[in-house]
Scaffold this active site. Structure first.
Site, PDB file in Angstrom:
ATOM      1  N   ARG A  57      28.745 -13.513  58.200  1.00 26.27           N
ATOM      2  CA  ARG A  57      28.133 -14.850  58.155  1.00 26.27           C
ATOM      3  C   ARG A  57      26.706 -14.879  57.634  1.00 26.27           C
ATOM      4  O   ARG A  57      26.353 -15.803  56.882  1.00 26.27           O
ATOM      5  CB  ARG A  57      28.279 -15.565  59.493  1.00 26.27           C
ATOM      6  CG  ARG A  57      27.795 -15.436  60.640  1.00 26.27           C
ATOM      7  CD  ARG A  57      28.664 -15.110  61.854  1.00 26.27           C
ATOM      8  NE  ARG A  57      29.230 -13.798  61.751  1.00 26.27           N
ATOM      9  CZ  ARG A  57      30.528 -13.537  61.870  1.00 26.27           C
ATOM     10  NH1 ARG A  57      31.354 -14.483  62.182  1.00 26.27           N
ATOM     11  NH2 ARG A  57      30.960 -12.311  61.725  1.00 26.27           N
ATOM     12  N   THR A  58      25.894 -13.911  57.946  1.00 24.46           N
ATOM     13  CA  THR A  58      24.506 -13.985  57.487  1.00 24.46           C
ATOM     14  C   THR A  58      24.452 -13.854  55.965  1.00 24.46           C
ATOM     15  O   THR A  58      23.803 -14.650  55.273  1.00 24.46           O
ATOM     16  CB  THR A  58      23.662 -12.888  58.165  1.00 24.46           C
ATOM     17  OG1 THR A  58      23.924 -12.915  59.565  1.00 24.46           O
ATOM     18  CG2 THR A  58      22.193 -13.101  57.911  1.00 24.46           C
ATOM     19  N   LYS A  86      20.243   7.408  45.868  1.00 19.37           N
ATOM     20  CA  LYS A  86      19.715   8.485  45.008  1.00 19.37           C
ATOM     21  C   LYS A  86      18.280   8.836  45.384  1.00 19.37           C
ATOM     22  O   LYS A  86      17.577   9.497  44.634  1.00 19.37           O
ATOM     23  CB  LYS A  86      19.778   8.041  43.536  1.00 19.37           C
ATOM     24  CG  LYS A  86      21.199   7.800  43.050  1.00 19.37           C
ATOM     25  CD  LYS A  86      21.263   7.572  41.554  1.00 19.37           C
ATOM     26  CE  LYS A  86      21.219   6.104  41.215  1.00 19.37           C
ATOM     27  NZ  LYS A  86      21.490   5.825  39.795  1.00 19.37           N
ATOM     28  N   ARG A 107      19.128  -7.291  54.933  1.00 19.01           N
ATOM     29  CA  ARG A 107      19.504  -6.676  56.223  1.00 19.01           C
ATOM     30  C   ARG A 107      19.463  -5.171  56.050  1.00 19.01           C
ATOM     31  O   ARG A 107      19.891  -4.643  55.024  1.00 19.01           O
ATOM     32  CB  ARG A 107      20.901  -7.125  56.652  1.00 19.01           C
ATOM     33  CG  ARG A 107      21.417  -6.361  57.869  1.00 19.01           C
ATOM     34  CD  ARG A 107      22.715  -6.905  58.406  1.00 19.01           C
ATOM     35  NE  ARG A 107      22.521  -8.199  59.048  1.00 19.01           N
ATOM     36  CZ  ARG A 107      23.485  -8.851  59.692  1.00 19.01           C
ATOM     37  NH1 ARG A 107      24.700  -8.327  59.787  1.00 19.01           N
ATOM     38  NH2 ARG A 107      23.241 -10.010  60.260  1.00 19.01           N
TER      39      ARG A 107
HETATM   40  N1   CP Z   1      25.650 -13.213  63.499  1.00 13.06           N
HETATM   41  C1   CP Z   1      25.622 -12.324  62.491  1.00 13.06           C
HETATM   42  O1   CP Z   1      24.581 -11.746  62.169  1.00 13.06           O
HETATM   43  O2   CP Z   1      26.829 -12.091  61.898  1.00 13.06           O
HETATM   44  P1   CP Z   1      27.082 -11.126  60.659  1.00 13.06           P
HETATM   45  O3   CP Z   1      26.841  -9.716  61.143  1.00 13.06           O
HETATM   46  O4   CP Z   1      28.494 -11.367  60.238  1.00 13.06           O
HETATM   47  O5   CP Z   1      26.091 -11.482  59.595  1.00 13.06           O
END
Ligand code: CP
Length: 338
Positions: A57-58, A86, A107
């Site tokens: 989702r993020t 690398k 992320r």
């Molecule tokens: N809530 C959330 O961070 O979901 P994801 O890991 O799917 O992004």
């Protein structure tokens, strides 16, 4: 806070007025996210969407939010498909990708890594989760959902009674949410976890310093009995040394329809940042709650789009231009949004 050109790395950078600004802009985004109106305000802009940990989702909602504002998305997923495999540093990666993008969402599994990347970036960076540290955009969408659910019930965030359940040690969403809740007044917070997976002490102390009434407990049933929000979390298996270690805690706190009916007030809102663990032996939030109208988990995921649209519009300074030249959609949109 002046949002234009800023990184969004931690909820600590917000004051209450900033939250109100973000939520007002998120409200402005609703017709676009709900496929009633189309805007092309970010036509020509590029989002660098860099996800070095699994995400549904993020990652997808950052991309959708940018597309719904008219922008393009370029994506990197996993270390193995990046030159980091690398030996390239975060510094070099940030210098490169920020030449290709107007804004970056990222992320990464290491706490502090997104801030390190942002310090070398030439464009704003939005933290999509850095290890067990923070997940600020999730906390914002959670708080936006809490506000919306509470308003629907004649309540507010001030004076909220909330239970946070599960892996509070490694769950970055609850870390960020608890810090955000310190901007509000008179909360009652029930932290329900195994002793080994308690909320970090500094966050508990910060909440107590904000004059919130905080209880730490292992007793699920008594502590979900008188709350407005029951917020469940998954055991964060990826932060444990082994699957066997995570198995010690998996399934310890389960919320299902029977427990809800027996112990919760009839209007208690059920939340979860997702993914929920639907495997046998886990099921911290059972599928038998799917038809419960107080289950807000998919309203949370929908809200992720408007909140992320709002952040893009604010950091790229186009809020005033979003409605300009907007038009109605010209395709079948159904009735998927409530
Ligand atoms: N809530 C959330 O961070 O979901 P994801 O890991 O799917 O992004």
């Amino acid at each position: 806070m002046h949002f234009a050109g800023q990184h969004i790395l931690s909820v600590n950078q917000f004051e209450r007025a900033d939250i109100e600004t973000i939520f007002a802009v998120a409200d402005q985004m609703l017709p676009y996210a709900r496929r009633k109106r189309v805007t092309r305000v970010l036509e020509g802009a590029v989002l660098g969407n860099m996800f070095f940990e699994p995400s549904t989702r993020t990652r997808v909602s950052f991309g959708s939010a940018f597309n719904l504002l008219g922008g393009e998305v370029r994506e990197t997923t996993g270390f193995e498909d990046s030159a980091i495999a690398k030996g390239e540093s975060l510094y070099d990666t940030a210098r490169v990708i920020s030449g290709y993008s107007d804004v970056i969402a990222m992320r990464h599994p290491e706490p502090g890594s997104v801030a390190e990347f942002a310090s070398a970036s030439r464009v704003p960076v939005l933290n999509g989760g850095d290890g067990a540290n923070e997940h600020p955009t999730q906390a914002l969408l959670d708080l936006y959902t809490i506000k919306s659910e509470m308003h629907g019930r004649g309540g507010d965030i001030d004076g909220l009674r909330i239970a946070l359940i599960g892996d509070l040690r490694y769950g970055r969403t609850v870390h960020s949410l608890c810090k955000l809740l310190c901007l509000f007044q008179g909360l009652e917070v029930h932290l329900i976890s195994p002793p080994e997976l308690r909320m970090p002490g500094d966050i508990v102390e910060t909440m107590r310093s904000a004059d919130h009434k905080v209880t730490e407990t292992e007793d699920l049933e008594d502590h979900i009995a008188h709350v407005d929000i029951a917020y469940s979390t998954r055991i964060q298996e990826e932060r444990f040394g082994s699957r066997e270690e995570a198995d010690l805690y998996r399934g310890r706190f389960r919320l299902n329809q029977n427990i809800y009916t027996q112990h919760c007030e009839p209007n208690t809102v059920i939340m979860h940042p997702l993914p929920r663990d639907s495997r046998e032996g886990a099921r911290e939030l059972d599928d038998d709650l799917n038809d419960n109208p107080n289950l807000a988990i998919f309203r949370q995921t929908d809200n992720g789009v408007v909140v992320r649209m709002a952040l893009f519009a604010l950091v790229l300074d186009v809020v005033e231009q979003v409605d300009r030249d907007a038009r109605d959609v010209n395709w079948y949109t159904g009735s998927r949004f409530q």
